[in-house]
Write an enzyme that holds these catalytic residues in place. Sequence first.
Site, PDB file in Angstrom:
ATOM      1  N   ARG A  46     -10.433  16.132 -10.501  1.00  0.00           N
ATOM      2  CA  ARG A  46     -11.044  16.784  -9.338  1.00  0.00           C
ATOM      3  C   ARG A  46      -9.959  17.231  -8.361  1.00  0.00           C
ATOM      4  NH1 ARG A  46      -8.483  14.565  -5.920  1.00  0.00           N
ATOM      5  NH2 ARG A  46      -8.822  12.634  -4.787  1.00  0.00           N
ATOM      6  N   VAL A  47     -10.302  18.282  -7.606  1.00  0.00           N
ATOM      7  CA  VAL A  47      -9.443  18.658  -6.480  1.00  0.00           C
ATOM      8  C   VAL A  47     -10.205  18.239  -5.234  1.00  0.00           C
ATOM      9  CG1 VAL A  47      -8.415  20.583  -5.220  1.00  0.00           C
ATOM     10  CG2 VAL A  47      -8.352  20.555  -7.709  1.00  0.00           C
ATOM     11  N   LYS A  48      -9.508  17.612  -4.311  1.00  0.00           N
ATOM     12  CA  LYS A  48     -10.149  17.160  -3.068  1.00  0.00           C
ATOM     13  C   LYS A  48     -10.813  18.346  -2.367  1.00  0.00           C
ATOM     14  CE  LYS A  48      -7.739  13.432  -0.624  1.00  0.00           C
ATOM     15  NZ  LYS A  48      -8.787  12.470  -0.773  1.00  0.00           N
ATOM     16  N   SER A  52     -12.468  16.897   2.930  1.00  0.00           N
ATOM     17  CA  SER A  52     -11.845  15.593   2.661  1.00  0.00           C
ATOM     18  C   SER A  52     -10.330  15.640   2.935  1.00  0.00           C
ATOM     19  CB  SER A  52     -12.147  15.214   1.214  1.00  0.00           C
ATOM     20  OG  SER A  52     -11.549  14.015   0.883  1.00  0.00           O
ATOM     21  N   SER A 115      -9.360  -4.647   0.401  1.00  0.00           N
ATOM     22  CA  SER A 115     -10.790  -4.349   0.215  1.00  0.00           C
ATOM     23  C   SER A 115     -11.327  -4.942  -1.087  1.00  0.00           C
ATOM     24  CB  SER A 115     -10.990  -2.829   0.164  1.00  0.00           C
ATOM     25  OG  SER A 115     -10.236  -2.258  -0.906  1.00  0.00           O
ATOM     26  N   HIS A 121      -2.077   3.307  -9.795  1.00  0.00           N
ATOM     27  CA  HIS A 121      -1.869   4.671  -9.306  1.00  0.00           C
ATOM     28  C   HIS A 121      -0.495   5.191  -9.725  1.00  0.00           C
ATOM     29  CE1 HIS A 121      -4.953   4.690  -5.755  1.00  0.00           C
ATOM     30  NE2 HIS A 121      -5.457   4.194  -6.854  1.00  0.00           N
ATOM     31  N   GLU A 140      -2.233  12.908  -8.470  1.00  0.00           N
ATOM     32  CA  GLU A 140      -2.380  11.450  -8.476  1.00  0.00           C
ATOM     33  C   GLU A 140      -3.225  11.033  -9.675  1.00  0.00           C
ATOM     34  OE1 GLU A 140      -3.409   8.316  -5.110  1.00  0.00           O
ATOM     35  OE2 GLU A 140      -5.236   9.076  -6.033  1.00  0.00           O
ATOM     36  N   ALA A 152     -15.304   0.653  -7.533  1.00  0.00           N
ATOM     37  CA  ALA A 152     -14.680   1.593  -6.579  1.00  0.00           C
ATOM     38  C   ALA A 152     -15.649   2.719  -6.199  1.00  0.00           C
ATOM     39  CB  ALA A 152     -13.406   2.181  -7.179  1.00  0.00           C
ATOM     40  N   HIS A 156     -16.892   3.051  -2.470  1.00  0.00           N
ATOM     41  CA  HIS A 156     -16.547   4.310  -1.815  1.00  0.00           C
ATOM     42  C   HIS A 156     -17.784   4.871  -1.125  1.00  0.00           C
ATOM     43  CE1 HIS A 156     -15.210   8.472  -1.368  1.00  0.00           C
ATOM     44  NE2 HIS A 156     -13.981   8.054  -1.613  1.00  0.00           N
TER      45      HIS A 156
END
Length: 204
Positions: A46-48, A52, A115, A121, A140, A152, A156
């Site tokens: 995905r691209v942010k 975001s 958290s 990563h 990333e 997650a 999220h």
Amino acid sequence: MEIQKWREILIPYELAVSELEIKFNHMIKESRMVGRYSYIEQVHGRVKTLSSILDKAKRKGIDVEEVTEKICDIAGIRLICQFVEDIEKVVQIIRERSDMEIVEEIDYVKESKPSGYRSYHMIVEIPVFFSKGKTPMRVELQIRTNGMDFWATLEHQLRYKKGIEDLPGYDEISAELLRSAQAVIETDNEMQRIKDKIGMFHDI
Ligand code: 0O2
């Protein structure tokens, strides 16, 4: 900055994500074609979104002009594994690839975030080719098990970045989320132990 300008800025990130999706899907395909277990089970890219990106820049006090330099996860690829030990195998495979350069690695599997978040990563740089030449692009990679991904994704949605810190009972909510993360760790470890036991007698 105008919307059209942003669209142009994000194009190379879209292309970088497509290239990496193809590369990782090829790894899965190759393993399946030769009948070998694939350490990667699924690939999601995905691209942010622009909102975001701008939210993150604001949160981190980054100037709009500097986002492409300072935000490393505008382009992101999530690699989902079945078992905890597969994560290290995938990391090793990526380290040995000559078509991606590793810029940074952060191991939130060994040491989860406060958290409860766990994932491995990596920031990698790949060349993306255009009609006018090539540009190195940073992407990333988040490498995690199905269990880590499940936690997650829900966390999220429920909390991360939602600014719910002022809600009454927030500390208890955080503690509950942490306990649920712990339950996922235990289940992941249990599944790994079961796999190892069966693996002593059968190829898995
Ligand atoms: P999105 O919407 O998923 O893209 P940070 O300041 O910690 O938020 P940083 O410095 O970029 O972010 O690095 P970090 O900590 O490695 O986080 C990068 C990404 O990892 C995040 O991107 C999330 O996708 C994921 N992540 C990190 N911490 C958590 C967490 O506690 N819970 C969940 N669910 N995901 C996490 P973004 O841009 O923050 O979010």
